[in-house]
Write a protein that holds these residues in place. Structure first.
Motif, PDB file in Angstrom:
ATOM      1  N   VAL A 293      57.031  27.074  36.325  1.00 49.10           N
ATOM      2  CA  VAL A 293      56.776  26.848  37.743  1.00 49.10           C
ATOM      3  C   VAL A 293      55.651  27.761  38.220  1.00 49.10           C
ATOM      4  CG1 VAL A 293      57.798  26.879  40.040  1.00 49.10           C
ATOM      5  CG2 VAL A 293      59.165  26.182  38.091  1.00 49.10           C
ATOM      6  N   LEU A 294      55.664  28.988  37.718  1.00 48.66           N
ATOM      7  CA  LEU A 294      54.649  29.961  38.126  1.00 48.66           C
ATOM      8  C   LEU A 294      53.261  29.516  37.676  1.00 48.66           C
ATOM      9  CD1 LEU A 294      54.546  32.786  39.513  1.00 48.66           C
ATOM     10  CD2 LEU A 294      54.358  33.752  37.223  1.00 48.66           C
ATOM     11  N   SER A 295      53.133  29.018  36.425  1.00 46.73           N
ATOM     12  CA  SER A 295      51.792  28.606  35.974  1.00 46.73           C
ATOM     13  C   SER A 295      51.281  27.447  36.813  1.00 46.73           C
ATOM     14  CB  SER A 295      51.730  28.233  34.487  1.00 46.73           C
ATOM     15  OG  SER A 295      52.943  28.346  33.858  1.00 46.73           O
ATOM     16  N   GLY A 296      52.189  26.521  37.182  1.00 47.78           N
ATOM     17  CA  GLY A 296      51.779  25.403  38.040  1.00 47.78           C
ATOM     18  C   GLY A 296      51.321  25.898  39.403  1.00 47.78           C
ATOM     19  N   THR A 297      52.083  26.812  39.968  1.00 50.10           N
ATOM     20  CA  THR A 297      51.760  27.337  41.289  1.00 50.10           C
ATOM     21  C   THR A 297      50.418  28.064  41.277  1.00 50.10           C
ATOM     22  OG1 THR A 297      54.117  27.627  41.610  1.00 50.10           O
ATOM     23  CG2 THR A 297      52.683  28.680  43.210  1.00 50.10           C
ATOM     24  N   ILE A 298      50.229  28.903  40.243  1.00 48.90           N
ATOM     25  CA  ILE A 298      48.971  29.649  40.159  1.00 48.90           C
ATOM     26  C   ILE A 298      47.793  28.696  40.045  1.00 48.90           C
ATOM     27  CG2 ILE A 298      47.621  31.219  38.706  1.00 48.90           C
ATOM     28  CD1 ILE A 298      50.193  32.746  38.155  1.00 48.90           C
ATOM     29  N   ALA A 299      47.948  27.663  39.190  1.00 46.91           N
ATOM     30  CA  ALA A 299      46.856  26.698  39.025  1.00 46.91           C
ATOM     31  C   ALA A 299      46.528  26.032  40.356  1.00 46.91           C
ATOM     32  CB  ALA A 299      47.233  25.652  37.982  1.00 46.91           C
ATOM     33  N   ASP A 300      47.565  25.661  41.103  1.00 49.53           N
ATOM     34  CA  ASP A 300      47.350  25.031  42.403  1.00 49.53           C
ATOM     35  C   ASP A 300      46.609  25.948  43.360  1.00 49.53           C
ATOM     36  OD1 ASP A 300      48.444  22.736  41.636  1.00 49.53           O
ATOM     37  OD2 ASP A 300      50.246  22.845  42.884  1.00 49.53           O
ATOM     38  N   LEU A 301      47.056  27.206  43.357  1.00 53.08           N
ATOM     39  CA  LEU A 301      46.438  28.151  44.294  1.00 53.08           C
ATOM     40  C   LEU A 301      44.977  28.400  43.924  1.00 53.08           C
ATOM     41  CD1 LEU A 301      49.392  30.647  44.873  1.00 53.08           C
ATOM     42  CD2 LEU A 301      48.523  28.892  46.426  1.00 53.08           C
ATOM     43  N   ILE A 302      44.666  28.457  42.635  1.00 51.32           N
ATOM     44  CA  ILE A 302      43.282  28.637  42.212  1.00 51.32           C
ATOM     45  C   ILE A 302      42.445  27.438  42.658  1.00 51.32           C
ATOM     46  CG2 ILE A 302      41.726  28.751  40.206  1.00 51.32           C
ATOM     47  CD1 ILE A 302      43.843  30.402  38.794  1.00 51.32           C
TER      48      ILE A 302
END
Lengths: 316, 520
Positions: A293-302
């Motif tokens: 979930v964290l990798s998805g969130t980080i990618a979205d935020l980037i």
């Protein structure tokens, strides 16, 4: 900012659902930890006594709340099998799996971005066919099989590393990283092939757009256009894809760890599932889910940072 | 074009350079202490001075309590055999010799054992072994504080009396098997971390355990008996079978037991392969309360239909000892070879019996097999094929070990299963008691009045020869009633790196590392 808050709220909600599923999954499948621990020595009396000792005879809701509270107090309980605190058991494994995953990720980024951009920017060359074949071959090879091949080549034949002799991060950091590198290559190669192909098609479709044709026809240098405009416009799908890759690498490492006899999270997870070592499995599942979930969130935020349009959409 | 090619070449070059640079040091220097002795198999073939230690590969982690009184897993007992001892301990020949006891005497009426404590014997933590520790250990297993007895068979004890040096155990009646229960580990009374950091009196002391990684034992310098030859033994857990073979080839592990003939064939010249037996009864176990296995004719028909020798040849390259009852050859005096071919392979006879039982066209059945035991899975494949010849259509259902324990073993909810049973102590009782009608471990629901009677008789027979005879009658009963379709005692193939000697096989599932040594 509002968008970021929304994403974090989503993350928390997802984690609550995952924790519930992780907790209830064992109630749905057959196999009871006390029976498995006693194996062929099990008698109904012994099973009942052990269940009481493990606290399995308490109401389910009480067990769940106790467990959730543990994440905040740091007390995740004792492993049924090993009789040691869960955190002490998994912390060293997390370090190993994290190292392996990061190493694979760095390899993927370092190799696939130049290759993907290069092959996308100059389509139709004589090496095109060869490249496609090679790419498909790499994509088709399962990581565990590649692991066996790499071991045969670099350990059995060339003796660059001793298979089965992972020194341990705490004892010999460089030796450990060197050992992990071979496993990282096995994980990375199929993912590199996928990333290259994905990048290539993104860049190609971007190259066919009007603005690129216009820019080139106005006499701009082709490479300059590729770097300054095409790359920028291709970036969002790449970041999303790399976010997924980050999550999938962990799954890949679970398999590859077995081939290379690396004492990471994967081996512990698999054995704990078959032993029905609930506290260990639940903790690992929650940690892995958090990672995904964290990798998805980080990618979205980037992506938000890169593309102002996404920011406006989210703001609405 | 050139640019792209250059980029590709540079990237490839960098990658190779990275790998090569990383591989470099292993040739020149020893990256870890473990590899100091034998960095490569080729070096091991030429006599090089070995560090006085070995690494043993094991496929099963010690994910169990390390407290020997609570340990259940055979794999854990196999390793911890080197750490613990009882008043007596087993020898490779199947005898019991004094260990923590210096010697013992048995009274005329065979009811009173008098043990004398060995003088100067110490625990691994340096404390002397005192009589109170011995009494504590026995009482703990006997469980007379109302809890579930750890060893129910100790109920035959009438009283335990002790002074500083002698221990007197009086039994309610003579019991020829009693001594074998006193192999139970003697533990210090004032120590509460046996679960994770066990302390015993054996030739090796426990040093550390890393889950799914390794277990380290070191030589105990103050051991009372013949000291171990090796200073250190590291058990490396490698569950993946390919990985296990590669680790043997790479030199990371020196000894590995329980290999298959396919695996040993891949190893090459660096190893000696020693062949022992696994000491378990592998059979197609049948649930007697489920049709059609409630019929004697059907069970006998299956016994005729199965060709044990073909199974051993096809799935095990000829390694394995065929069996005909719940007893294996390592038990010597109890083993009856004449039962092995009681039901010779005979397809016609099998069909005839099936017709008699009302199944002239055969039937469908399910064989449930725990998927983590490759030998059982491979056996099941051959068995299913052989059953086809008599018209029986056997489906193989692979289940996880946990499911097997819950559904098949505990729940008794199955038709047939292929698995193996070993003996926890060196007694015939350990193998035969489970098939008495009311036994909690009688998962096949075997029920024979004659068998139950014989078992009671065995318990009340105090003459060793007579008792052996009764146990043999019990084995015959199992065979005559075709309780199960007996197959074999699996071969135990152990790969031992050349230069390493002193491996002994025991009639129980243990690997004694105290006698292993590097040839000088």
């Amino acid at each position: 900012m509002k968008y970021a808050a929304k994403r974090v709220a989503m993350l928390v909600l997802t984690m609550v659902i995952v924790s519930l599923l992780a907790f209830l999954a064992f109630d749905l499948i057959s196999g009871n930890p006390a029976e498995i621990m006693l194996g062929t020595e099990a008698t109904p009396e012994k099973v009942a006594a052990l269940e009481h000792e493990l606290g399995l005879d308490r109401p389910l809701a009480e067990q769940y709340l106790d467990w959730i509270a543990g994440f905040f107090t740091g007390d995740l309980g004792l492993s049924y099998s090993y009789k040691v605190p869960v955190w002490d058991l998994i912390a060293p494994k997390i370090a190993v799996t994290l190292c392996l995953s990061l190493l694979s990720f760095v390899l993927i980024v370092l190799v696939s971005i130049p290759l993907g951009l290069g092959s996308g920017g100059k389509a139709g060359g004589p090496l095109e066919g060869l490249g496609t074949v090679l790419d498909q071959l790499c994509m088709a090879v399962p990581a565990f099989f590649l692991g066996i091949l790499l071991t045969w080549l670099f350990s059995t034949t060339l003796k660059w590393f001793v298979h089965g002799q992972f020194p341990g991060l705490g004892e010999d950091l460089w030796g450990s990283l060197r050992y992990l590198l071979f496993a990282a290559v096995a994980i990375a190669v199929p993912r590199i092939a996928m990333t290259v192909r994905m990048l290539r098609s993104t860049v190609l479709s971007e190259m066919n757009k009007d603005y690129v044709r216009t820019a080139i026809s106005r006499g701009n240098d082709r490479g300059e256009v590729l770097r300054r405009h095409v790359l920028k416009n291709s970036l969002t799908p790449i970041v999303t894809f790399l976010g997924q890759t980050m999550a999938e690498i962990v799954a890949g490492s679970i398999v590859v760890e077995q081939v290379f006899a690396i004492p990471g999270l994967g081996r512990l997870l698999v054995s704990s599932i078959s032993n029905r070592d609930h506290p260990v499995v639940q903790a690992i599942v929650v940690i892995l889910a958090f990672w995904v979930v964290l990798s998805g969130t980080i990618a979205d935020l980037i992506n938000q940072g890169i593309d102002p349009r996404l920011r406006r959409e989210a703001g609405r | 074009m050139e640019k792209r090619l250059t980029a590709a070449l540079v990237t490839a070059g960098l990658l190779v350079g990275l790998l090569a640079g990383c591989g470099g040091p292993s040739a020149g220097e020893s990256p870890t202490p473990d590899s100091a002795g034998s960095p490569t198999p080729s070096a091991a073939e030429t006599p090089t001075p070995h560090a006085n230690e070995i690494t043993v590969g094991i496929a099963q982690d010690l994910d169990d309590s390390l407290d020997p009184h609570k340990t259940v897993a055979a794999g854990t007992k196999e390793v911890m055999f080197n750490v613990f001892e009882g008043l007596v301990k087993p020898t490779p020949d199947g005898d019991l010799i004094p260990a923590v006891a210096d010697h013992y005497e048995l009274s005329e009426d065979k009811k009173t054992y008098t043990f004398t404590l060995r003088e100067g014997i110490k625990f691994h933590n340096g404390d002397p072994v005192e009589m109170r520790d011995v009494v504590y250990s026995i009482e703990r297993c006997r469980g007379d504080e109302g809890e579930n007895a750890l060893i129910p068979a100790l109920a035959v004890i009438e009283s335990v009396q002790a002074d500083d040096t002698t221990l007197t155990i009086t039994l309610e009646q003579p019991n020829t098997e009693f001594l074998s229960y006193l192999t139970l580990a003697i533990l210090p009374e004032d120590y509460d971390q046996q679960d994770t950091a066990p302390v015993g009196t054996g030739p090796f002391k426990f040093v550390s355990r890393a889950a799914q990684d390794n277990i380290v034992l070191e030589k105990f310098d103050e051991y009372w008996g013949t000291p171990a030859y090796l200073d250190k033994v590291t058990y490396k857990i490698i569950e993946n079978t390919d990985s296990l073979v590669m680790s043997l080839q790479s030199g990371a592990i020196d000894v590995c037991a329980h290999l298959t003939s396919t695996q040993t064939a891949q190893l090459g010249d660096g190893f000696n392969i020693e062949e022992g037996t696994m000491n378990l009864v592998q059979a197609l176990y049948l649930n007697h309360t489920v049709a059609p296995f409630d019929s004697l004719e059907v069970r006998q028909a299956l016994s005729y239909a199965i060709d044990k020798d073909a199974i051993i040849d096809l799935a095990f390259d000829g390694y394995g000892a065929p069996l005909g009852s719940s007893m294996y050859p390592a038990f010597g005096k109890y083993f009856m070879d004449e039962l092995t071919y009681y039901y010779p392979h005979d397809v016609e006879k099998a069909k005839e019996l099936l017709a008699q039982a009302g199944y002239p066209d055969g039937f469908e059945m399910t064989i449930t097999v725990p998927s983590n035991y490759t030998p059982h899975v491979e056996t099941a494949v051959v068995v299913a094929e052989q059953l086809k010849a008599v018209g029986v259509d056997a489906k193989i259902q692979l289940v996880e070990w946990g499911t097997w324990v819950s559904d098949v073993y505990q729940g008794r909810n199955f038709q047939s299963t292929i698995c193996g049973f070993d003996a926890s102590t060196m007694t015939a009782r350990a193998l035969l008691e489970r098939f008495t009608t009311d036994n909690a471990k009688n998962f096949i629901n075997y029920s024979s009045a004659n068998y139950d009677e014989l078992f009671q008789k065995a318990l009340n027979t105090y003459d060793d020869a007579e008792q052996t005879q009764v146990y043999k009658e019990m084995e015959k009963d199992l065979t005559a009633n075709a309780a199960n379709v007996y197959i074999q005692d699996l071969a135990d193939l152990v790969a031992v790196r050349k230069g390493l000697t002193g491996l002994n096989f025991y009639p129980i599932y243990v690997l004694d590392v105290s006698t292993l040594r590097w040839e000088s």
